[in-house]
Design a protein around this motif. Structure first.
Motif, PDB file in Angstrom:
ATOM      1  N   PRO A  56       0.758  -1.214   0.019  1.00 57.38           N
ATOM      2  CA  PRO A  56       0.011   0.043  -0.074  1.00 57.38           C
ATOM      3  C   PRO A  56       0.805   1.297   0.121  1.00 57.38           C
ATOM      4  N   LEU A  57       2.073   1.178   0.607  1.00 52.33           N
ATOM      5  CA  LEU A  57       2.917   2.209   0.294  1.00 52.33           C
ATOM      6  C   LEU A  57       3.394   2.861  -1.186  1.00 52.33           C
ATOM      7  N   GLY A  58       3.100   1.799  -2.059  1.00 54.74           N
ATOM      8  CA  GLY A  58       3.313   2.029  -3.342  1.00 54.74           C
ATOM      9  C   GLY A  58       1.820   2.317  -4.042  1.00 54.74           C
ATOM     10  N   SER A  59       0.938   2.693  -3.115  1.00 56.13           N
ATOM     11  CA  SER A  59      -0.737   3.188  -3.864  1.00 56.13           C
ATOM     12  C   SER A  59      -1.144   2.068  -4.692  1.00 56.13           C
ATOM     13  N   VAL A  60      -0.722   0.739  -4.278  1.00 57.01           N
ATOM     14  CA  VAL A  60      -1.301  -0.327  -5.134  1.00 57.01           C
ATOM     15  C   VAL A  60      -2.868  -0.378  -4.873  1.00 57.01           C
ATOM     16  N   PHE A  61      -3.361  -0.444  -3.603  1.00 58.40           N
ATOM     17  CA  PHE A  61      -4.884  -0.335  -3.340  1.00 58.40           C
ATOM     18  C   PHE A  61      -5.475   0.981  -3.115  1.00 58.40           C
ATOM     19  N   GLY A  62      -4.890   2.122  -3.612  1.00 57.53           N
ATOM     20  CA  GLY A  62      -5.363   3.268  -3.647  1.00 57.53           C
ATOM     21  C   GLY A  62      -4.307   4.299  -3.085  1.00 57.53           C
ATOM     22  N   ALA A  63      -4.826   5.610  -3.238  1.00 56.34           N
ATOM     23  CA  ALA A  63      -4.059   6.614  -2.692  1.00 56.34           C
ATOM     24  C   ALA A  63      -3.956   6.943  -1.186  1.00 56.34           C
ATOM     25  N   PHE A  64      -2.850   7.489  -0.752  1.00 56.23           N
ATOM     26  CA  PHE A  64      -2.496   7.473   0.676  1.00 56.23           C
ATOM     27  C   PHE A  64      -1.675   8.518   0.904  1.00 56.23           C
TER      28      PHE A  64
ATOM     29  N   GLY B 208       1.599   6.667   5.877  1.00 62.96           N
ATOM     30  CA  GLY B 208       2.499   5.592   5.746  1.00 62.96           C
ATOM     31  C   GLY B 208       3.622   5.475   6.636  1.00 62.96           C
ATOM     32  N   ILE B 209       4.504   6.436   6.661  1.00 60.38           N
ATOM     33  CA  ILE B 209       5.582   6.649   7.761  1.00 60.38           C
ATOM     34  C   ILE B 209       5.037   6.430   8.871  1.00 60.38           C
ATOM     35  N   ALA B 210       4.158   7.197   9.262  1.00 60.32           N
ATOM     36  CA  ALA B 210       3.899   6.882  10.755  1.00 60.32           C
ATOM     37  C   ALA B 210       3.171   5.493  10.963  1.00 60.32           C
ATOM     38  N   ALA B 211       2.648   4.806  10.044  1.00 63.66           N
ATOM     39  CA  ALA B 211       2.322   3.244  10.252  1.00 63.66           C
ATOM     40  C   ALA B 211       3.467   2.390  10.543  1.00 63.66           C
ATOM     41  N   VAL B 212       4.533   2.829   9.579  1.00 65.03           N
ATOM     42  CA  VAL B 212       5.678   1.893   9.822  1.00 65.03           C
ATOM     43  C   VAL B 212       6.139   2.092  11.356  1.00 65.03           C
TER      44      VAL B 212
ATOM     45  N   PHE C 263       9.079  -7.588  10.878  1.00 65.01           N
ATOM     46  CA  PHE C 263       9.157  -7.959   9.559  1.00 65.01           C
ATOM     47  C   PHE C 263       8.344  -7.391   8.461  1.00 65.01           C
ATOM     48  N   PHE C 264       9.258  -6.747   7.870  1.00 62.19           N
ATOM     49  CA  PHE C 264       8.586  -5.827   6.719  1.00 62.19           C
ATOM     50  C   PHE C 264       8.836  -6.422   5.186  1.00 62.19           C
ATOM     51  N   ASP C 265       7.724  -6.670   4.342  1.00 61.61           N
ATOM     52  CA  ASP C 265       7.857  -7.200   3.337  1.00 61.61           C
ATOM     53  C   ASP C 265       7.628  -6.159   2.035  1.00 61.61           C
ATOM     54  N   VAL C 266       8.585  -6.027   1.247  1.00 59.97           N
ATOM     55  CA  VAL C 266       8.427  -4.980   0.143  1.00 59.97           C
ATOM     56  C   VAL C 266       8.605  -5.637  -1.529  1.00 59.97           C
ATOM     57  N   ALA C 267       8.639  -4.740  -2.465  1.00 60.50           N
ATOM     58  CA  ALA C 267       9.198  -5.236  -3.761  1.00 60.50           C
ATOM     59  C   ALA C 267       9.426  -3.952  -4.474  1.00 60.50           C
ATOM     60  N   PRO C 268      10.248  -3.947  -5.483  1.00 61.12           N
ATOM     61  CA  PRO C 268      10.477  -2.756  -6.683  1.00 61.12           C
ATOM     62  C   PRO C 268       8.930  -2.627  -7.326  1.00 61.12           C
ATOM     63  N   TYR C 269       8.377  -3.648  -7.720  1.00 58.21           N
ATOM     64  CA  TYR C 269       7.168  -3.811  -8.375  1.00 58.21           C
ATOM     65  C   TYR C 269       5.945  -2.859  -7.730  1.00 58.21           C
ATOM     66  N   TYR C 270       5.960  -2.951  -6.383  1.00 59.35           N
ATOM     67  CA  TYR C 270       4.892  -2.191  -5.879  1.00 59.35           C
ATOM     68  C   TYR C 270       4.996  -0.722  -5.916  1.00 59.35           C
ATOM     69  N   GLY C 271       4.282  -0.071  -6.755  1.00 61.09           N
ATOM     70  CA  GLY C 271       4.056   1.276  -7.098  1.00 61.09           C
ATOM     71  C   GLY C 271       5.395   1.757  -7.662  1.00 61.09           C
ATOM     72  N   ALA C 272       5.996   0.802  -8.673  1.00 60.90           N
ATOM     73  CA  ALA C 272       7.024   1.020  -9.416  1.00 60.90           C
ATOM     74  C   ALA C 272       8.080   1.890  -8.814  1.00 60.90           C
ATOM     75  N   THR C 273       8.802   0.969  -7.522  1.00 67.40           N
ATOM     76  CA  THR C 273       9.634   1.441  -6.491  1.00 67.40           C
ATOM     77  C   THR C 273       9.284   2.551  -5.665  1.00 67.40           C
ATOM     78  N   ALA C 274       8.178   3.139  -5.674  1.00 63.06           N
ATOM     79  CA  ALA C 274       7.556   3.868  -4.680  1.00 63.06           C
ATOM     80  C   ALA C 274       7.481   3.350  -3.307  1.00 63.06           C
ATOM     81  N   ALA C 275       7.144   1.967  -3.058  1.00 61.00           N
ATOM     82  CA  ALA C 275       6.793   1.458  -1.740  1.00 61.00           C
ATOM     83  C   ALA C 275       8.233   1.329  -1.080  1.00 61.00           C
ATOM     84  N   GLU C 276       9.275   1.034  -1.802  1.00 56.88           N
ATOM     85  CA  GLU C 276      10.330   0.560  -1.194  1.00 56.88           C
ATOM     86  C   GLU C 276      11.202   2.207  -1.027  1.00 56.88           C
TER      87      GLU C 276
END
Length: 317
Positions: free
Chosen positions: A22-30, A35-39, A49-62
Motif C-alpha cells: 500500500p505504500l506504493g498506492s497499489v490499493f489506492g492513494a494514501f 504511511g511513514i507513521a504506520a511503519v 518483519f517488513f515485506d516490500v518489492a520494487p514492483y509495488y508502485g514502480a519502486t515507490a513502496a521501497e
C-alpha cells in the motif's frame, strides 16, 4: 506479539508482518506521512518483519519504506524484498538484472543488506532459469553479505513447492491461499516443514476481496467469487461485524505459516490489525461467513502470462 523462526533460517519473525505494497498506492492513494507513521507504529507494536518489492508502485513502496525506517536501529527489524518483476508485464530473472535489482533496492531502502530476497511471482519465469541462474546469482550476493536468505513467491502452490525443492531456497511466500475462502496452503504445511522451508502467508484479505469495500478492478477472482465475498460482508454488517477483521483474525490466529503479511498504510490500521491477534473469533459469525463462501471454497484463479492476457481482454488491466 509472538515470534517464530522462519523455517531453518535464523530469522525470528513477528506473527504479524507489515506488507508495504500500500505504500506504493497499489490499493489506492494514501498520504506518505500516514504511511511513514504506520511503519513507526508497527515497530512500536512489536512488528519486526517488513515485506516490500520494487514492483509495488514502480519502486515507490521501497522508497517510502526506506524513509520510514531512516534512523531506526537496523538490528530491530527484518527486511524482505523481491527481484524479477518490475512491472505488470515486465519480468527479468537473469543473473545480471536480479543482482542490479538488489543493489537498487538497498539504495532505496537505505540499508547495507536485506534479510530475505525473494524471486517475485515465479510462475511468470522459466523454472530452469530460476534454478540454474537466478537463485545461484542471489546466493552469490548472500556470500557477499548483501542478502542473508533467499526465497521465492508465487500463487500456484504445486509450482511453488516444486521450485522450492529444485532451487533449494530458504523460504516461500504464498498469498491468498490461507484465508476464509481458500485454505489450500494448510495441505502443504507438513511437506514444507520436512523440506526445512520457511512459509510466509500473505494477503489474508484476498487482495481486498474479503473487505466491505471489495477488491480492486484488477483482481483476478471470478464474478461468483466476488459476489460471495460481498454477501459475506453483508452478513457481517447485519450483526455489527467486520469481514476484514474476521478474515485477519482467522488467518493470523490459525495459520500454518510462521507469519502473516497484511498490507497496511495507516497507524489506525496497524493498531486494529495487532488487536486482532488476541481478540477471540466470533464463532457464530465465522460459521455465517463460511456458509456464504462455501460455494467458492478453495476455488482460486489462474496466475501467469495467460491469466494476465485474459484480464486485459476483459478490460480489467
Amino acid at each position: 506479539m509472538r515470534y517464530r523462526l522462519l523455517g531453518r533460517t535464523d530469522l525470528n519473525v513477528s506473527e504479524l508482518a507489515f506488507g508495504a505494497s500500500p505504500l506504493g498506492s497499489v490499493f489506492g492513494a494514501f498520504a506518505e506521512q500516514d504511511g511513514i507513521a504506520a511503519v513507526r507504529t508497527a515497530l512500536d507494536a512489536g512488528i519486526n518483519f517488513f515485506d516490500v518489492a520494487p514492483y509495488y508502485g514502480a519502486t515507490a513502496a521501497e522508497t517510502v519504506l526506506g524513509r520510514a525506517l531512516r534512523g531506526v536501529d537496523r538490528g530491530t527489524y527484518l527486511l524482505a524484498s523481491k527481484v524479477g518483476r518490475d512491472g505488470r508485464a515486465d519480468f527479468d530473472f537473469s543473473a545480471r538484472r536480479v543482482k542490479r535489482s538488489v543493489t537498487e533496492s538497498l539504495r532505496r531502502l537505505g540499508t547495507a543488506h536485506l534479510d530475505l530476497i525473494q524471486c517475485h511471482d515465479i510462475e511468470f519465469g522459466h523454472p530452469t532459469q530460476i534454478v540454474e541462474e537466478t537463485v545461484p546469482a542471489l546466493r552469490e550476493l548472500q556470500s557477499e553479505g548483501l542478502v542473508r536468505h533467499v526465497g521465492i513467491t508465487g500463487y500456484p502452490l504445486p509450482e511453488l513447492a516444486q521450485l522450492a525443492v529444485r532451487a533449494g531456497v530458504d523460504t516461500v511466500l504464498s498469498y491468498c491461499q490461507y484465508t476464509l475462502h481458500d485454505r489450500r496452503l494448510a495441505a502443504w504445511e507438513e511437506r514444507f516443514r520436512e523440506w526445512g522451508v520457511g512459509v510466509i502467508n500473505a494477503s489474508p484479505l484476498a487482495m481486498g476481496a474479503l473487505t466491505r469495500r471489495g477488491a480492486p478492478d484488477w483482481h483476478p477472482g471470478s464474478f461468483g467469487f466476488h459476489t460471495r465475498c460481498a454477501e459475506a460482508a453483508d452478513a457481517c454488517e447485519v450483526v455489527g461485524g467486520d469481514l476484514a477483521k474476521l478474515a485477519l483474525q482467522f488467518s493470523a490466529q490459525t495459520t500454518p505459516a510462521a507469519t502473516t503479511v497484511i498490507g497496511t498504510s495507516s497507524s489506525e490500521e496497524v493498531r486494529r490489525n495487532v488487536a486482532c491477534l488476541t481478540e477471540t473469533i466470533d464463532q457464530e459469525l465465522l460459521v455465517a461467513v463460511e456458509t456464504c463462501l462455501a460455494p467458492v471454497r478453495d476455488q482460486g484463479w489462474t496466475s501467469g502470462p495467460a491469466a494476465e492476457q485474459d484480464l486485459r481482454r476483459e478490460g480489467r488491466l
